[in-house]
Design an enzyme around this catalytic site. Structure first.
Site, mmCIF file in Angstrom:
data_model
loop_
_atom_site.group_PDB
_atom_site.id
_atom_site.type_symbol
_atom_site.label_atom_id
_atom_site.label_comp_id
_atom_site.label_asym_id
_atom_site.label_seq_id
_atom_site.Cartn_x
_atom_site.Cartn_y
_atom_site.Cartn_z
ATOM 1 N N LYS A 56 1.534 7.990 0.229
ATOM 2 C CA LYS A 56 1.915 7.992 1.726
ATOM 3 C C LYS A 56 3.326 8.744 1.983
ATOM 4 O O LYS A 56 4.207 8.589 0.987
ATOM 5 C CB LYS A 56 2.219 6.733 2.252
ATOM 6 N N ARG A 86 -11.015 -0.474 2.302
ATOM 7 C CA ARG A 86 -12.492 -0.558 2.394
ATOM 8 C C ARG A 86 -13.246 -0.785 0.657
ATOM 9 O O ARG A 86 -13.993 -1.401 0.684
ATOM 10 C CB ARG A 86 -13.005 0.718 2.998
ATOM 11 N N ASP A 89 -5.774 6.133 -0.402
ATOM 12 C CA ASP A 89 -4.979 5.541 0.338
ATOM 13 C C ASP A 89 -6.244 4.933 1.484
ATOM 14 O O ASP A 89 -5.803 4.138 2.053
ATOM 15 C CB ASP A 89 -4.454 6.492 1.228
ATOM 16 N N ASP A 114 0.187 -5.023 4.479
ATOM 17 C CA ASP A 114 -1.127 -4.675 4.496
ATOM 18 C C ASP A 114 -2.136 -5.789 3.907
ATOM 19 O O ASP A 114 -3.390 -5.439 3.376
ATOM 20 C CB ASP A 114 -1.300 -3.323 3.722
ATOM 21 N N ASP A 155 0.836 -1.316 0.257
ATOM 22 C CA ASP A 155 -0.193 0.123 0.055
ATOM 23 C C ASP A 155 0.922 1.159 0.082
ATOM 24 O O ASP A 155 1.202 1.641 1.014
ATOM 25 C CB ASP A 155 -0.989 -0.173 1.192
HETATM 26 N N1 BES Z 1 -3.206 0.371 5.276
HETATM 27 C C1 BES Z 1 -3.777 1.493 5.952
HETATM 28 C C2 BES Z 1 -3.924 1.583 7.287
HETATM 29 C C3 BES Z 1 -2.635 1.028 8.265
HETATM 30 C C4 BES Z 1 -1.925 1.884 8.774
HETATM 31 C C5 BES Z 1 -2.294 -0.133 8.471
HETATM 32 C C6 BES Z 1 -0.801 1.823 9.617
HETATM 33 C C7 BES Z 1 -1.178 -0.409 9.284
HETATM 34 C C8 BES Z 1 -0.413 0.501 9.822
HETATM 35 C C9 BES Z 1 -4.808 1.851 5.124
HETATM 36 O O1 BES Z 1 -5.065 1.516 3.733
HETATM 37 C C10 BES Z 1 -4.923 3.501 5.273
HETATM 38 O O2 BES Z 1 -4.121 4.139 4.549
HETATM 39 N N2 BES Z 1 -5.732 4.121 5.639
HETATM 40 C C11 BES Z 1 -5.757 5.446 6.016
HETATM 41 C C12 BES Z 1 -7.115 5.983 5.904
HETATM 42 C C13 BES Z 1 -7.201 7.488 5.642
HETATM 43 C C14 BES Z 1 -6.708 7.825 4.073
HETATM 44 C C15 BES Z 1 -8.611 7.829 5.741
HETATM 45 C C16 BES Z 1 -5.203 5.680 7.331
HETATM 46 O O3 BES Z 1 -5.129 5.134 8.169
HETATM 47 O O4 BES Z 1 -4.470 6.807 7.347
HETATM 48 ZN ZN ZN Z 2 -4.047 0.033 3.094
HETATM 49 MN MN MN Z 3 -3.944 2.781 2.631
#
Ligand code: BES
Ligand code: ZN
Ligand code: MN
Length: 500
Positions: free
Chosen positions: A276, A350, A346, A287, A269
């Site tokens: 990111k 979901r 990101d 991920d 990811d």
């Molecule tokens: N894979 C990430 C979540 C994640 C973060 C997993 C840290 C493991 C460690 C997910 O896809 C993500 O990027 N989520 C975002 C959501 C936001 C953009 C609403 C997040 O948590 O920042």
């Molecule tokens: Zn993710």
């Molecule tokens: Mn993500």
């Protein structure tokens, strides 16, 4: 590490571990060793701080009168409090101490304990599975690691009066450990090795265990209308897949409605166009831990021939920025027919699960769906790394997961869902958007999003972003790195309630 069960006899080399209860009472084998060593054990007990508390130990090195290297006294705690979880921790801790001491072989004695609710074969089986789980390491890419930096213990003998009974009780638990290891291995691999197609090859290998495997490729998913999952995959050179694993172990045949487990399998990811920060981005190889847990669970259920019909569905994609990648603001149509405005590329997990959940309920009419996903960084802020966030539309399923988590030692904490949170994902241009209100309740917004794709089926979402990966050794049965979180929890859930 190899684990065997045998009758009690003092080994001639290595380390022997003997449990000691909190009143510092030596069991029969410990008493015999104490005599053979001219009282070295009782002296060690009175010389130090060790009181037999769980999680503590003390070592008698090179005991006089014995050929072996050391006697390890390990705390059992109060007999009345002995349970599976404590015994597994003890097994893991013993292996940890033996590795720290550089022992190549070891033995642990499991005498019956007066006042304990568990008989010694059951205790021995739990100690063995804890030892196995704690022995895990992922060393395959170290070509130059010195032996003394690797785990040394190659052999553990669990000794008790009824070894055959312990071996029998260990059987299914050994298959569980196989499932946990399979998940940990898959998660530990980097993104250049475990891309979606590579994962489907591991999944296909489960057919050797009697699991029916079906793979849906990009074309098939497109014909089913999975625009939400495919939008995420659009920016990657690696082909996406939806993989289905079916284990039909119910005694009344394939008619019994299955239980269903769904996993987020984002093999890497980057965030996509909503990219990111580079700091720490390498962690995003994990991920796909939700998908790996589903894979490990299916391996476990098939391995121990669980009397249940279960289906595992994993959405495998890579989230990359590219000229072809989806843009913030794009609108995609999911298999359910609902449209989604992709505000943030990101928030991709979901989007993958939306189609995987819808497909699962539409195709298999399951009794319930439990999905696992490293979904939000916000759940790490809320709960840290010891408990996963659990969101559910069904109180009975939620209660069962809470209880199974406590017994398995993989705990979940129930988080809220509700209409007022749901409003936060309404979109001005589509049926919904893929993020909520800024930084507020980010994990809840993600769960509300998923709930729109479960079509009323009893469902729970486990946000395992915090529990899937450990930066340190916290738990004797879970070495740092990939935990395989979810395999033990869901195996326990199935054992407790869904096996005919
Ligand atoms: N894979 C990430 C979540 C994640 C973060 C997993 C840290 C493991 C460690 C997910 O896809 C993500 O990027 N989520 C975002 C959501 C936001 C953009 C609403 C997040 O948590 O920042
Ligand atoms: Zn993710
Ligand atoms: Mn993500």
């Amino acid at each position: 590490m190899k684990i065997t069960f045998s009758q009690i006899k003092t080994p001639s080399r290595g380390v022997i571990a003997v449990p000691v209860t909190e009143d510092r009472a030596l069991g029969p084998t410990a008493r015999a060793l104490d005599e053979e060593t001219g009282g070295a054990l009782t002296r060690a007990l009175s010389a130090g701080r060790f009181k037999g508390k769980p999680g503590t130990s003390t070592t008698v090195v090179a005991p006089h009168g014995l050929a072996l290297d050391a006697v390890l006294l390990v705390g059992l705690g109060q007999p009345a409090k002995i349970d599976g979880r404590r015994m597994r921790a003890l097994g893991g801790a013993v292996v940890g101490r033996m590795n720290a001491a550089g022992a190549k072989s070891g033995a642990i004695v499991v005498d019956a304990v007066e006042g304990a609710a568990m008989a010694s074969p059951a205790m021995a089986a739990e100690i063995a599975v804890g030892a196995r789980l704690g022995s895990y390491s992922f060393d395959k890419y170290h070509t130059k690691k010195k032996d003394e930096d690797k785990k040394s213990l190659g052999q553990l003998t669990v000794m008790l009066g009824e070894p055959a009974a312990a071996r029998r009780a260990f059987g299914p638990n050994e298959r569980l450990a196989d499932g946990v290891f399979a998940a940990r291995d898959m998660i530990s691999e980097p993104g250049n090795v475990k891309y979606p197609k590579a994962i489907t090859q591991d999944i296909e290998a489960l057919s050797a265990d009697g699991v029916e495997v079906e793979l849906l490729d990009r074309e098939r998913m497109a014909s089913l209308g999975m625009g939400s999952l495919l939008g995420v995959a659009q920016g990657s050179e690696n082909e996406p897949y939806l993989a289905v694993m079916r284990w039909n172990g119910a005694p009344d045949g394939a008619d019994q409605q299955p239980v269903a487990f769904i996993g987020k399998g984002v093999t890497f990811d980057t965030g996509g166009i909503s990219i990111k920060p580079s700091q720490g981005m390498e962690e995003m190889k994990y991920d796909m831990a939700g998908a790996a847990a589903v894979y490990g669970l299916m391996k476990c259920l098939a391995g121990r021939k669980a009397r249940v019909n279960a289906v595992g569905v994993v959405g495998l994609v890579e989230n990359m920025p590219d000229g072809k990648a989806q843009r913030p603001g794009d609108v995609v149509t999911s298999m359910s027919g609902q449209t989604i405005e992709v505000i943030n590329t990101d928030a991709e997990g979901r989007l993958v699960l939306a189609d995987a959940l819808w497909y699962t309920q539409a195709t298999y009419k399951p009794r319930f769906m439990v999905n696992l996903a490293t979904l939000t960084g916000a759940i790490i802020v809320s709960l840290g790394t010891f408990q996963a966030g659990m969101f559910s539309n069904d109180d009975k399923l939620a209660e069962r997961l809470l209880a199974a988590g406590k017994e398995a030692g993989e705990e979940v904490w129930r988080m809220p869902l509700g209409e007022r949170y749901d409003k936060d994902i309404d979109s001005a241009i589509a049926d919904m958007k893929n993020v909520g209100k800024g930084r507020e309740a980010g994990s809840v917004a993600a769960a509300q999003f998923l709930q729109r794709f479960v079509n009323g089926v009893p469902w729970a979402h486990l946000d395992i972003a915090g529990t899937a990966w450990m930066k340190r050794d916290y738990d004797p049965t879970v070495p740092k790195g990939a935990t395989g979180f979810g395999v033990r929890l869901l195996d326990r859930l199935v054992r407790m309630h869904y096996e005919a």
